[in-house]
Design a protein around this motif. Structure first.
Motif, mmCIF file in Angstrom:
data_model
loop_
_atom_site.group_PDB
_atom_site.id
_atom_site.type_symbol
_atom_site.label_atom_id
_atom_site.label_comp_id
_atom_site.label_asym_id
_atom_site.label_seq_id
_atom_site.Cartn_x
_atom_site.Cartn_y
_atom_site.Cartn_z
ATOM 1 N N GLY B 360 0.803 -1.221 0.000
ATOM 2 C CA GLY B 360 0.000 0.000 0.000
ATOM 3 C C GLY B 360 0.832 1.265 0.000
ATOM 4 O O GLY B 360 0.370 2.314 0.435
ATOM 5 N N ILE B 361 2.067 1.177 -0.479
ATOM 6 C CA ILE B 361 2.940 2.353 -0.570
ATOM 7 C C ILE B 361 3.103 2.722 -2.044
ATOM 8 O O ILE B 361 3.574 1.909 -2.839
ATOM 9 N N PHE B 362 2.705 3.937 -2.391
ATOM 10 C CA PHE B 362 2.797 4.408 -3.767
ATOM 11 C C PHE B 362 4.068 5.255 -3.879
ATOM 12 O O PHE B 362 4.095 6.403 -3.462
ATOM 13 N N ALA B 363 5.117 4.655 -4.419
ATOM 14 C CA ALA B 363 6.431 5.298 -4.475
ATOM 15 C C ALA B 363 6.612 6.060 -5.771
ATOM 16 O O ALA B 363 5.993 5.758 -6.786
ATOM 17 N N GLU B 364 7.480 7.057 -5.733
ATOM 18 C CA GLU B 364 7.887 7.676 -6.993
ATOM 19 C C GLU B 364 8.871 6.737 -7.680
ATOM 20 O O GLU B 364 9.238 5.684 -7.163
ATOM 21 N N THR B 365 9.322 7.131 -8.868
ATOM 22 C CA THR B 365 10.206 6.266 -9.645
ATOM 23 C C THR B 365 11.462 5.865 -8.873
ATOM 24 O O THR B 365 11.942 4.743 -9.026
ATOM 25 N N ALA B 366 11.990 6.761 -8.028
ATOM 26 C CA ALA B 366 13.192 6.412 -7.258
ATOM 27 C C ALA B 366 12.928 5.215 -6.344
ATOM 28 O O ALA B 366 13.823 4.393 -6.119
ATOM 29 N N GLY B 367 11.710 5.107 -5.820
ATOM 30 C CA GLY B 367 11.338 3.947 -5.013
ATOM 31 C C GLY B 367 11.212 2.688 -5.865
ATOM 32 O O GLY B 367 11.509 1.579 -5.411
ATOM 33 N N GLY B 368 10.782 2.862 -7.104
ATOM 34 C CA GLY B 368 10.767 1.732 -8.035
ATOM 35 C C GLY B 368 12.183 1.240 -8.319
ATOM 36 O O GLY B 368 12.420 0.031 -8.463
ATOM 37 N N VAL B 369 13.119 2.175 -8.349
ATOM 38 C CA VAL B 369 14.520 1.801 -8.587
ATOM 39 C C VAL B 369 15.055 0.959 -7.429
ATOM 40 O O VAL B 369 15.654 -0.100 -7.648
ATOM 41 N N THR B 370 14.830 1.385 -6.198
ATOM 42 C CA THR B 370 15.405 0.633 -5.069
ATOM 43 C C THR B 370 14.731 -0.728 -4.897
ATOM 44 O O THR B 370 15.407 -1.727 -4.651
ATOM 45 N N VAL B 371 13.402 -0.771 -5.055
ATOM 46 C CA VAL B 371 12.711 -2.064 -4.917
ATOM 47 C C VAL B 371 13.109 -2.995 -6.074
ATOM 48 O O VAL B 371 13.386 -4.182 -5.870
ATOM 49 N N GLY B 372 13.181 -2.440 -7.289
ATOM 50 C CA GLY B 372 13.583 -3.245 -8.448
ATOM 51 C C GLY B 372 15.008 -3.767 -8.298
ATOM 52 O O GLY B 372 15.293 -4.935 -8.603
ATOM 53 N N VAL B 373 15.894 -2.912 -7.814
ATOM 54 C CA VAL B 373 17.288 -3.336 -7.616
ATOM 55 C C VAL B 373 17.374 -4.393 -6.518
ATOM 56 O O VAL B 373 18.144 -5.351 -6.630
ATOM 57 N N THR B 374 16.574 -4.241 -5.472
ATOM 58 C CA THR B 374 16.572 -5.255 -4.411
ATOM 59 C C THR B 374 16.217 -6.620 -4.993
ATOM 60 O O THR B 374 16.882 -7.630 -4.715
ATOM 61 N N ARG B 375 15.169 -6.645 -5.807
ATOM 62 C CA ARG B 375 14.765 -7.904 -6.440
ATOM 63 C C ARG B 375 15.908 -8.487 -7.288
ATOM 64 O O ARG B 375 16.224 -9.666 -7.200
ATOM 65 N N LYS B 376 16.560 -7.614 -8.058
ATOM 66 C CA LYS B 376 17.640 -8.073 -8.938
ATOM 67 C C LYS B 376 18.846 -8.565 -8.125
ATOM 68 O O LYS B 376 19.470 -9.577 -8.469
ATOM 69 N N LEU B 377 19.150 -7.869 -7.046
ATOM 70 C CA LEU B 377 20.296 -8.264 -6.201
ATOM 71 C C LEU B 377 20.067 -9.615 -5.541
ATOM 72 O O LEU B 377 21.015 -10.370 -5.309
ATOM 73 N N ILE B 378 18.790 -9.894 -5.220
ATOM 74 C CA ILE B 378 18.479 -11.216 -4.646
ATOM 75 C C ILE B 378 18.640 -12.280 -5.721
ATOM 76 O O ILE B 378 19.233 -13.333 -5.484
ATOM 77 N N GLU B 379 18.121 -11.967 -6.915
ATOM 78 C CA GLU B 379 18.198 -12.937 -8.018
ATOM 79 C C GLU B 379 19.641 -13.289 -8.365
ATOM 80 O O GLU B 379 19.968 -14.445 -8.633
ATOM 81 N N ASN B 380 20.499 -12.264 -8.361
ATOM 82 C CA ASN B 380 21.891 -12.566 -8.729
ATOM 83 C C ASN B 380 22.784 -12.877 -7.531
ATOM 84 O O ASN B 380 24.004 -12.940 -7.648
ATOM 85 N N GLY B 381 22.155 -13.090 -6.380
ATOM 86 C CA GLY B 381 22.889 -13.616 -5.222
ATOM 87 C C GLY B 381 23.742 -12.607 -4.473
ATOM 88 O O GLY B 381 24.510 -12.986 -3.580
ATOM 89 N N LEU B 382 23.624 -11.321 -4.776
ATOM 90 C CA LEU B 382 24.464 -10.327 -4.103
ATOM 91 C C LEU B 382 23.872 -9.858 -2.781
ATOM 92 O O LEU B 382 24.589 -9.397 -1.894
ATOM 93 N N LEU B 383 22.551 -9.942 -2.661
ATOM 94 C CA LEU B 383 21.890 -9.538 -1.422
ATOM 95 C C LEU B 383 21.355 -10.796 -0.747
ATOM 96 O O LEU B 383 20.709 -11.619 -1.400
ATOM 97 N N ASP B 384 21.659 -10.962 0.528
ATOM 98 C CA ASP B 384 21.318 -12.195 1.245
ATOM 99 C C ASP B 384 19.893 -12.095 1.806
ATOM 100 O O ASP B 384 19.655 -11.306 2.720
#
Lengths: 427, 427
Positions: B360-384
């Motif tokens: 229920g949080i409506f983020a601006e594009t910068a929030g899309g960047v951090t959430v999207g990067v978090t997902r990608k970092l998990i996928e590529n094993g860099l974020l535990d």
């Protein structure tokens, strides 16, 4: 008995100190359930509490030690005691801004404050009321959170349901502005356009509540309305606590259905009865747009009943032509020594700009209505500038940008100092 | 010596425990003043503090007893002790949302939190930094608050100046979208369109600072930058305090100039040195949009220097092609065991919708960047995913509605139950 879904109400539900539903007209009591109209007289039901267990200073300490959101007042709301641990948007505890610049412009000497509810999670006071409806929906086992809306409420319901893990289905007129549609749709719930106007949307929702197709649906502002409405009490609680557990002398509150104003009065009365604030007089003033001013017109004419109007104003979040709580608002304004006043769309825009220019608060049109009405009430001598006054801003200017669309650049220059000096901008 | 206005810096100023300006490159110290570059090596100046007077548990109690905004940390910021009593927007103490729904979608098991800075007064983290610059402007006797901006900063400066009773003059490219112009103009300050792009605007502002025409002007992100930048430390302070005075294991922070990320690291280090949190490792991850990814590109190539890019992304609040703090970001990501990653515009939009749908949080594009990067970092094993992770949302979706303009009605029906059932919406 009011329209009701198939969800059982015979099981006891845990909604804290909420004890029953009580008819505002005849006092008839029924157990807590998803009903909103009295089975005896069709009057509106509201929550009756049992506050007898609270000792004043103990309660005050408990509140002050609570979270920086509405759940610090959980003991006074129709919610379970552990509400703060459940996933919800945790609205409230918004800024009470000491508005000294605005006070100077308006000639207020007794202390002027703006209660700025644009700081809520979806940037309107609707988060407060939806948060109560959500707890009621959980208690009654509803799985879909719903409403009819033309704006703020749609986003508040969509966001709250998303976080709570409930389905949401919001009904809006099919031809709403694209920006409002996006704001409501982004939370991923069902967003259904109804071919018709807002009245058609409302009528359809009432039909749905009485039909098996709506089983398990909690309409926050219909069958969950008694719970929903209580959220506005938290505005009264916060204002008094933020003033140091003191009643303001005067409050200026916007009127849409009138529910918010009546619940703020209820909240203030509760604080007095609980001993949390001193028992002394306060005045409540209601604010409307001239283009939708049924309560203001009735007030000025000395009537007890409110004649419906067809709204035509930029203050769309207040554009309810047939306000359900209108007669109660009239009663409260008269009983407390307040008044009801209205302002034109032009005065609304001027007031939005005045508030932004003096206090850095960008209000939606409803905030323009309250600030504009405050100015008018001072001019016509109904509001005493020597008394402590609180003005509500219930929403965010970002949602009603069209209202100030004429605002723009004060100068355009070439990127050099000569052009800058020519424009007369140097210090 | 860096460009400087005619305002005297020889008088002692009261900016709390801020003791001097210190060069980040060579360590050269100068007195507090409106300067931003080292006179010896042209390196960036930052605030050096004297925290020696603080006893850990006494400081913790003082903070916890402070107001529900950034001024609870006044002892650790370059502001006078009585800052909370002055008219400002009182930003901060925004929600740290336990994002269990999002965690499930991303497979995070160690606890996932969103620090949601859309709750600030003008709905972005910029209120934090502008609030510091405002106090510096007052201390140095500036009468005009200014900046170059393409969005969030313009509104934050306009609002802060309005409330503080200072003149504001904000410079923007003359062809900005009308919505952004309105948001910046509503506070009533000077809003000047520059015929040129954002680089032209910046160049002009630098020229103005060195000219008598700019006497008495505080540019929050130029000659007041050392003070301004410190505001981002409060994000680190709040996150740790809201976690119960505990460091998170991992943080995902957006990169524009890179200043925010470096100051969050500085804030965490200060909390460790002050004994307010346990000294244990944490990892900082930087997030960029692929269309403006100079730091991410340098990180992946193993470079220490950042090659400028021409931005082309919907994440306009992060679109700085030549980020001043890029090298420091690379250093922090490598030193802490983090990383820098980027996502496409399509992934940004997906992530905005994911965050809205789950929390229920409506983020601006910068929030899309951090959430999207978090997902990608998990996928590529860099974020535990088994570690406690905090993701920053620094702004509000209402300001970047275009990014999700494709979102809309899920159905359109006639106002009757048959049409409702045909649409498959019944429970």
């Amino acid at each position: 008995m009011a329209a009701q879904t198939a969800v059982s109400t015979t099981n006891p539900v845990d909604l804290g100190s909420a004890a029953a539903l009580s008819c505002r007209e005849c006092g008839h009591r029924v157990p807590l359930g998803p009903v909103f109209a009295c089975e005896e007289c069709f009057g509106p039901l509201e929550i009756a509490y049992d506050f007898s267990q609270y000792e004043t200073e103990e309660l005050r300490k408990r509140i002050e030690a609570g979270p920086a959101n509405i759940w610090r007042y959980a003991p006074l709301l129709p919610v379970p005691a552990d509400v703060a641990t459940k996933p919800n948007l945790n609205p409230g505890w918004t800024h009470l801004v000491k508005a000294d610049n605005l006070a100077r412009e308006l000639g207020v000497t007794g202390g002027l404050y703006v209660k700025d509810d644009s700081g809520n999670p979806t940037h309107s006071f609707k988060d407060r009321v939806v948060a109560q409806a959500l707890e009621a929906a959980r208690a009654f086992g509803f799985t879909t959170l719903s409403c009819s809306s033309t704006g703020n409420l749609a986003g508040a319901v969509g966001a709250a349901a998303a976080r709570a893990g409930l389905r949401s289905c919001v009904f809006i007129p099919h031809d709403l502005e694209q920006g409002k549609v996006v704001m409501a749709a982004v939370y991923g719930g069902e967003l259904v356009g109804i071919e018709g106007n807002y009245d058609d949307v409302n009528r359809f929702c009432s039909e749905l509540i009485g039909d098996p197709a709506g089983d398990g649906w909690g309409f926050v502002n219909v069958n969950l309305r008694p719970y929903y409405a209580e959220g506005s009490k938290t505005l009264a609680y916060e204002i008094c606590e933020q003033l140091g557990w003191r009643l303001p002398d005067q409050l200026v509150v916007p009127i849409a259905s009138g529910s918010q104003l009546t619940k703020i009065d209820k909240g203030l009365q509760e604080l007095i009865k609980l001993g949390l604030v001193e028992d002394r007089p306060y005045k409540i003033f209601g604010a409307q747009a001239e283009g939708c001013s049924p309560v203001s017109v009735a007030y000025k004419a000395g009537h007890d009943v409110v004649r419906p109007q067809k709204p035509n104003t930029i203050a769309k979040s207040l554009a309810i032509g047939n306000p359900a709580d209108g007669p109660y608002v009239l009663d409260i304004a008269r009983r407390t020594g307040g008044a009801v006043e209205d302002v034109t769309d032009e005065q609304i825009v001027d007031a939005i700009k005045l508030l932004a220019r003096t206090e850095g608060i960008f209000a939606e049109t409803a905030g323009g209505v309250t600030v504009g009405v405050t100015r008018k009430l001072i001019e016509n001598g109904l509001l005493d500038p020597a008394l402590t006054t609180v003005v509500l801003n219930t929403g965010d200017g970002l949602k009603t940008l069209d209202a100030v669309a004429g605002t723009g650049l004060t100068a355009t220059i070439r990127p050099n100092l000569d052009s800058f000096r020519e424009a007369g901008l140097a210090s």
